[in-house]
Write an enzyme that holds these catalytic residues in place. Structure first.
Site: not given
Length: 491
Positions: A263-266
């Site tokens: 994922s991209d940063a949460l």
């Protein structure tokens, strides 16, 4: 022991399943030498990886000591960083090779040159003990007002983007570094920056830019990164990072990708404001992500995400088979990329400047002794800025120049214009804008200067805006190449 660690201990899972869940996390942290105790405990329990940022970098020798320290704690820990090149990078203080951003490489359209630039970046990572790079950008720059992709993309045509992705991935792989094509299934068709709010790409399915991701998969890219973008044509309810339809049905089944999906940063607002990081970690894993990035240095956020995964496993909300599958992919990734190369061969240190020079469009203007006005937006808080400015590069070529840098919208444009004109005196005026269409204050200031000095030379450091010359990026070599054109040749 923190409250979250205590809660986790009370609901302990079998050791191997606990380790598998930890494999699904990538954590950011604070510090340049010592590893925080909380991070040590996460690594001991199987943490899949860490992501380094500018906050972790002092110089090259320090970074190598840090990566060695991390691997001494766990040899199969993946050590990663964002390393796109251009004006975006976290290793300036560690002597990162100077290469232009992706758009300039696409303008040149020489895949061999792109490979040389990617090789330089990957070779440098290898010397530092960093073996995973969250690059290249596979997005296609589709919207003129897209605020976040722009010169980070290789261009506006899927075929062009695809061939440069292939060159970048192959060169990175040859260095033993894991590359990561991002942001699946594309962030270039949006008008919103997902760092700040949820983005939407309203195009129908047959207009989405999936071909570059197909090309990346065909090139053997070991990782893809998801976008915090809603695609109504694919899933009207959830952003790609949290969508089973997009990560499962589309990516795994239709595109047949079996590498690691991260994922991209949460903590980006598109996710954290609507779902919260902890809930998003659980949903993303259930949807098909293999790792989630918690890039923020606050260990509490990482622990909350970790505990959400463990609690979901304990309650049966997150299936064990899904976690075993994700952890298995991560294990295969680290088997290939966790160990740095023992010997790193030299890279072409001149490739970046060559590419930047070839990318400049417009005839050289040949103005010496000019007053250079460099207008550009305030640095993005989530993307590292190395402090580059056009005046510094002009001075390296023409020490008789003077100038003014304006980073971000001034309170009084007219007052700034008067101040600049007073400083310039009788010197020729060169005005550089960076994406003035996105930042109207630049156009107002440029026009105020041009009204008083109609012969002022106008150049662009972002995407083209009708100026006399354009560098297609604000990396240091982009600005040096543009400076040479402004002055009339290299020093």
């Amino acid at each position: 022991m923190t409250h979250t660690e205590h809660t986790s201990a009370r609901t302990a899972l079998p050791v191997d399943l606990d380790e598998a869940a930890h494999r699904c996390l990538v954590a950011g942290f604070e510090g340049t030498t010592a590893v925080p105790d909380t991070l040590k405990r996460l690594i001991d329990r199987g943490l899949g990886g860490v992501i380094l940022f500018t906050r972790n970098v002092r110089d090259a020798e320090q970074v190598r000591r840090l990566t060695d320290t991390l691997r001494a704690l766990r040899p199969d820990l993946l050590v990663a960083i964002d390393n796109e090149g251009g004006g975006i990078g976290h290793l300036v203080a560690a002597g990162a090779p100077e290469v232009p951003g992706s758009y300039a490489l696409g303008v040149v359209d020489d895949p061999d040159l792109t490979a040389r630039c990617a090789d330089a970046l990957a070779g440098h990572l290898a010397t530092l003990g960093i073996t995973a790079s969250y690059a290249p950008v596979a997005d296609v720059q589709r919207q003129a007002d897209n605020p976040i992709v722009r010169t980070r993309a290789f261009g506006e045509e899927p075929a062009l983007v695809s061939r440069h992705l292939g060159a970048w991935i192959a060169a990175t792989e040859a260095r033993g570094i894991a590359s990561c094509a991002k942001h699946f299934p594309g962030h270039g068709g949006t008008l919103t920056d997902s760092h700040h709010e949820l983005a939407v790409d309203p195009r129908p399915y047959n207009e989405l830019d999936l071909d570059p991701f197909r090309a990346a998969i065909a090139a053997g890219v070991p990782m893809l990164m998801s976008a915090h973008v809603v695609f109504p044509a694919l899933d009207a309810n959830r952003p790609a990072t949290l969508s089973r339809r997009i990560l499962g049905d589309l990516l795994r089944h239709e595109l047949d990708f079996d590498g690691v999906l991260v994922s991209d940063a949460l903590e980006m607002k598109a996710i954290s404001d609507r779902y919260g990081e902890a809930a998003a970690a659980r949903i993303a894993l259930a949807a098909g992500a293999d790792q989630v990035i918690v890039a923020v240095a606050d260990p509490r956020v990482t622990l909350e995400c970790r505990d959400a995964l463990l609690e979901a496993l304990r309650e049966g909300v997150l299936g064990e088979e899904r976690v075993w599958e994700a952890a298995g992919r991560v294990r295969r990734l680290v088997e290939r990329y966790a160990t740095p190369a023992r010997r790193v061969t030299p890279w072409d240190a001149e490739a970046g400047l060559e590419a930047a020079r070839r990318a400049v469009r417009g005839a050289p203007v040949g103005v010496r002794g000019a007053h250079v006005v460099d207008l550009f937006p305030a640095p993005h808080p989530a993307l590292n800025w190395g402090g580059e400015d056009l005046l510094t590069e002009v001075l390296a070529v023409d020490p008789t120049a003077t100038g003014t840098a304006v980073a971000g919208e001034p309170a009084d444009v007219d007052a700034v214009a008067e101040e600049i004109l007073a400083k310039a005196g009788g010197a020729p005026l060169v005005v550089a804008t960076c994406d003035a269409g996105l930042y109207p204050w630049q156009g107002r200031l440029r026009d105020a200067l041009a009204a008083r000095r109609p012969v002022a030379v106008q150049v662009a450091t972002g995407l083209p805006d009708g100026s006399a010359m354009c560098s297609y990026g604000r990396g240091k070599v982009n600005l040096r190449a543009l400076a040479e054109g402004v002055v009339g040749g290299p020093s």
